[in-house]
Design a protein around this motif. Structure first.
Motif, PDB file in Angstrom:
ATOM      1  N   THR A   1      -0.418   4.370   0.968  1.00 47.75           N
ATOM      2  CA  THR A   1      -0.724   4.572   2.347  1.00 47.75           C
ATOM      3  C   THR A   1      -1.379   4.077   2.805  1.00 47.75           C
ATOM      4  O   THR A   1      -1.995   3.068   2.382  1.00 47.75           O
ATOM      5  CB  THR A   1      -1.899   6.440   2.184  1.00 47.75           C
TER       6      THR A   1
ATOM      7  N   LEU B   1      -5.238  11.279   4.987  1.00 51.75           N
ATOM      8  CA  LEU B   1      -5.974   9.669   4.391  1.00 51.75           C
ATOM      9  C   LEU B   1      -6.658   9.660   2.811  1.00 51.75           C
ATOM     10  O   LEU B   1      -6.660   8.961   1.870  1.00 51.75           O
ATOM     11  CB  LEU B   1      -5.758   9.012   5.300  1.00 51.75           C
ATOM     12  N   ILE B   2      -7.909   9.642   3.828  1.00 47.46           N
ATOM     13  CA  ILE B   2      -9.422  10.142   2.816  1.00 47.46           C
ATOM     14  C   ILE B   2      -9.297  10.731   1.473  1.00 47.46           C
ATOM     15  O   ILE B   2      -9.683  10.140   0.366  1.00 47.46           O
ATOM     16  CB  ILE B   2     -10.644  10.525   3.492  1.00 47.46           C
ATOM     17  N   LYS B   3      -8.358  12.016   1.626  1.00 47.25           N
ATOM     18  CA  LYS B   3      -7.980  12.843   0.553  1.00 47.25           C
ATOM     19  C   LYS B   3      -7.423  11.844  -0.415  1.00 47.25           C
ATOM     20  O   LYS B   3      -7.661  12.016  -1.807  1.00 47.25           O
ATOM     21  CB  LYS B   3      -7.290  13.892   0.489  1.00 47.25           C
ATOM     22  N   THR B   4      -6.791  11.443   0.088  1.00 46.42           N
ATOM     23  CA  THR B   4      -5.250  10.386  -1.403  1.00 46.42           C
ATOM     24  C   THR B   4      -6.412   9.518  -1.588  1.00 46.42           C
ATOM     25  O   THR B   4      -6.625   8.672  -2.577  1.00 46.42           O
ATOM     26  CB  THR B   4      -4.545   9.484  -0.201  1.00 46.42           C
ATOM     27  N   ARG B   5      -7.008   8.449  -1.587  1.00 46.54           N
ATOM     28  CA  ARG B   5      -8.636   7.960  -1.771  1.00 46.54           C
ATOM     29  C   ARG B   5      -9.094   8.016  -2.817  1.00 46.54           C
ATOM     30  O   ARG B   5      -8.936   8.064  -4.083  1.00 46.54           O
ATOM     31  CB  ARG B   5      -9.376   7.806  -1.046  1.00 46.54           C
TER      32      ARG B   5
ATOM     33  N   TYR C   1       0.885  -0.648   0.107  1.00 41.18           N
ATOM     34  CA  TYR C   1       0.158   0.157   0.360  1.00 41.18           C
ATOM     35  C   TYR C   1       0.752   1.057  -0.050  1.00 41.18           C
ATOM     36  O   TYR C   1       2.150   1.304   1.022  1.00 41.18           O
ATOM     37  CB  TYR C   1      -0.052   0.217   1.161  1.00 41.18           C
TER      38      TYR C   1
ATOM     39  N   GLY D   1      -4.597   4.814   3.801  1.00 41.30           N
ATOM     40  CA  GLY D   1      -5.642   4.697   2.945  1.00 41.30           C
ATOM     41  C   GLY D   1      -6.350   3.651   1.901  1.00 41.30           C
ATOM     42  O   GLY D   1      -6.984   3.771   1.563  1.00 41.30           O
ATOM     43  N   ASP D   2      -4.533   3.214   1.577  1.00 42.58           N
ATOM     44  CA  ASP D   2      -5.260   1.927   0.861  1.00 42.58           C
ATOM     45  C   ASP D   2      -5.612   1.043   0.941  1.00 42.58           C
ATOM     46  O   ASP D   2      -6.697  -0.020   0.508  1.00 42.58           O
ATOM     47  CB  ASP D   2      -4.355   1.540  -0.273  1.00 42.58           C
ATOM     48  N   CYS D   3      -5.928   0.716   2.337  1.00 44.21           N
ATOM     49  CA  CYS D   3      -6.149  -0.541   2.718  1.00 44.21           C
ATOM     50  C   CYS D   3      -7.522  -0.517   3.123  1.00 44.21           C
ATOM     51  O   CYS D   3      -8.355   0.313   3.900  1.00 44.21           O
ATOM     52  CB  CYS D   3      -5.435  -0.728   4.561  1.00 44.21           C
ATOM     53  N   PRO D   4      -8.515  -1.518   3.413  1.00 48.83           N
ATOM     54  CA  PRO D   4      -9.940  -1.043   3.834  1.00 48.83           C
ATOM     55  C   PRO D   4     -10.190  -0.930   4.516  1.00 48.83           C
ATOM     56  O   PRO D   4     -11.224  -1.249   5.418  1.00 48.83           O
ATOM     57  CB  PRO D   4     -10.666  -2.644   2.062  1.00 48.83           C
TER      58      PRO D   4
END
Length: 110
Positions: free
Chosen positions: A78, A105-109, A76, A80-83
């Motif tokens: 970040t 992290l939410i922004k990176t999604r 990953y 943020g990539d992790c479910p």
């Protein structure tokens, strides 16, 4: 420059000290981090170009950070990539103390 956990590297004293080759800031940061972590951190340990970048990293970020180890092991960029990020205790400790990190992290999604 967002770290794996969502912290903003541009606001990190280790990153700033490295970028500006600021020995006084390295010394100040080493003292503070030693007190916070109840361990000996020397000014020469305060060199970091970001945990997601090639180059220098603090000893903690490179070798000890469980968050970074987890993300790297799962390939990953970040957390943020992790479910499972919303329920993760590791990164949750960072987000409990720094709400901006979770928002990053939410922004990176997106």
């Amino acid at each position: 420059m967002i770290a794996i956990c969502g912290l903003d590297c541009d606001k990190c004293d280790a990153f700033i000290a490295t970028k500006n080759n600021d020995q006084a800031l390295r010394e100040k940061t080493a003292k503070l981090w030693s007190e916070l972590n109840k361990t000996s951190i020397l000014p020469e340990h305060i060199n970091c170009e970001g945990c997601r970048m090639d180059g220098a990293k603090t000893v903690f970020c490179n070798d000890l950070c469980e968050i970074r180890k987890c993300a790297v092991s799962k390939n990953y960029e970040t957390c943020g990539d992790c479910p499972g990020m919303e329920h993760c205790q590791k990164v949750g400790a960072i987000h409990a103390n720094n709400k901006e990190a979770k928002k990053n992290l939410i922004k990176t999604r997106l």
